[in-house]
Design an enzyme around this catalytic site. Structure first.
Site, short mmCIF file in Angstrom:
data_model
loop_
_atom_site.label_atom_id
_atom_site.label_comp_id
_atom_site.label_asym_id
_atom_site.label_seq_id
_atom_site.Cartn_x
_atom_site.Cartn_y
_atom_site.Cartn_z
N HIS A 55 26.62 42.76 44.97
CA HIS A 55 26.37 41.38 44.54
C HIS A 55 25.00 41.23 43.89
CE1 HIS A 55 26.25 37.15 44.28
NE2 HIS A 55 25.87 36.84 45.53
N CYS A 62 29.80 30.17 46.62
CA CYS A 62 28.77 29.31 47.21
C CYS A 62 27.46 29.57 46.48
CB CYS A 62 28.63 29.57 48.70
SG CYS A 62 28.15 31.26 49.12
N CYS A 100 23.59 32.12 42.75
CA CYS A 100 24.71 33.06 42.75
C CYS A 100 25.85 32.70 41.80
CB CYS A 100 25.27 33.25 44.16
SG CYS A 100 24.11 34.10 45.25
N GLY A 134 23.04 29.13 46.76
CA GLY A 134 21.85 28.83 47.53
C GLY A 134 21.31 27.44 47.23
#
Length: 439
Positions: A395, A425, A133, A427
């Site tokens: 997103h 954040c 991300c 993954g």
């Protein structure tokens, strides 16, 4: 609990050869001459962002870009970012694109392919990078690093994701590894499960997440009404795949993606409170619903990054400057707390405090992420995601970081802000944060 920043406290041989007679000399770059031939690799160079462009975000699987190749979306963003910068496609030395799932319709080095689709000559290079991300933010940072360290004058950093076309393929081809699965099984844990874990582990209530999500929707709707996304979105025609629910037959429809279509204006707390958690069947105490999580969506973004000296030579007015980038790791099963470690590391390296930052873009992968990060870091919600975030806007994993950079610079200029941090954040258990000066 309060988390503390984890600070870390041979010469080339001559080589000559004679090219074969049929060597295609017209593909070779001309001999160095003019300003571009000057020695440029030095740490003193500043990298500035001179333009940004992106597609509108469409709902994955059931809307505008559900049948659009990644090279088309990303190429469209690159083409318009170049036009906005007022430069030639041939001026771009390298295109660095982030992608959360660089395979299928976003595979085969999508950066290089998108650069060519955008009209860049074969002499423009391209590389695709992945940090899930934060891939789009990583790409912008990498483009800036190439300017600051390697003497590149003009580069592009951006991101793309086609959840519609890639996710169904990726879900069937994932391969686990025995040792890692034994020691770190959460590396393959669905992100929504990690968000439920963070919610329970750190006491972030379902109600707090729903309240936050309603505010995200409200802010995005207000920003759309005020036209605050028009400076970054470049309309794009696409051929949408339409499936008849009754017969299963498919047809094609031409659509114009000229806005973000994922948000739900008028969302109420009562409506969100009535939603069942996605994992309620396996975990009756689960927190995450479709209403307090980010929207699955497709799209692309691009930022033109340039040396400050080159921008000045061309008479361009940059949007802002790249100041720094930091990453940090955390346990994979609580990947949502990543910003709590990355942000302090970034700020410490620049001698800054949270209160020194005027504007924050903190990715809303799930509402629990900004809620926990703001709580632990002492970030003012009034300065954070001021026009909403991924819960409302959408997103596309690899694209979001680049979108957030562009929006922070444009919105910061409107507000007279001088600094912005973009953070999210990641993954697998990480956080990333980028620092930008706003002009």
């Amino acid at each position: 609990p309060v988390f503390v920043s984890p600070h870390s406290a041979s010469p080339l041989l001559p080589f000559t050869t004679t090219p074969p007679q049929n060597h295609r000399r017209h593909h070779l770059l001309p001999p160095p001459s003019g300003p571009s031939s000057r020695p440029r690799a030095t740490m003193s160079r500043r990298a500035v962002i001179v333009s940004t462009a992106r597609t509108g975000l469409t709902k994955s699987f059931r809307s505008g870009f559900n049948n659009t190749h990644g090279a088309v979306m990303q190429g469209h963003a690159i083409k318009h970012a170049i036009e906005k910068a007022g430069i030639s496609p041939g001026d771009v030395e390298d295109v660095i694109i982030g992608c959360g799932f660089p395979e299928g319709a976003t595979g085969m080095n999508i950066a290089r392919n998108a650069a060519l689709w955008a009209g860049c000559p074969v002499t423009t290079s391209g590389t695709t990078i992945n940090r899930f991300c934060s891939s789009g933010l990583q790409a912008v940072a990498s483009a800036a690093h190439s300017v600051m360290v390697d003497g590149v004058d003009v580069a592009i950093g951006g991101g793309v994701e086609s959840i519609s076309m890639v996710s169904p393929v990726a879900s069937k081809t994932t391969v686990t590894e025995e040792k890692l699965m034994s020691e770190f099984p959460a590396l393959w844990m669905p992100m929504i499960e990690t968000a439920d874990i963070v919610s329970a582990r750190y006491g972030i209530s379902r109600e707090a997440q729903d309240v936050y999500s309603v505010e995200s929707q409200r802010r995005t709707a207000a920003a759309q009404e005020a036209g605050l996304f028009k400076d970054e979105i470049v309309p794009m025609k696409a051929t949408m795949l339409v499936t008849d629910k009754e017969t299963g037959e498919t047809s094609h429809k031409t659509v114009l993606a000229d806005r973000d279509e994922c948000n739900r204006p008028g969302t109420t707390l009562e409506a969100l409170a009535g939603m069942n958690p996605v994992r309620s069947k396996v975990d009756p105490s689960a927190f995450i619903t479709a209403g307090n999580a980010s929207q699955l969506s497709d799209g692309a973004s691009a930022c033109v990054v340039m040396s400050e000296a080159e921008a000045s030579r061309r008479g361009l007015q940059p949007l802002g400057a790249f100041k720094g980038f930091a990453v940090a790791g955390c346990a994979p099963d609580e990947m949502g707390i990543g910003p709590v470690f990355a942000v302090p590391r970034l700020l410490a390296r620049h001698g800054l405090k949270v209160d020194d930052i005027d504007l924050w873009e903190l990715n809303e992968a799930f509402a629990v992420v900004p809620l926990y990060s703001m709580q632990q870091l002492g970030i003012d919600h009034a300065k954070t995601n001021v026009n909403g975030g991924s819960i409302a806007i959408g997103h596309p994993f690899g694209m979001t970081g680049s979108r957030m950079v562009g929006h922070a610079l444009l919105e910061g200029k409107r507000r007279g802000a001088k600094s912005a941090v973009v953070t999210m954040c990641i993954g697998g258990g990480m956080g990333a944060a980028g620092l930008f000066e706003i002009f």
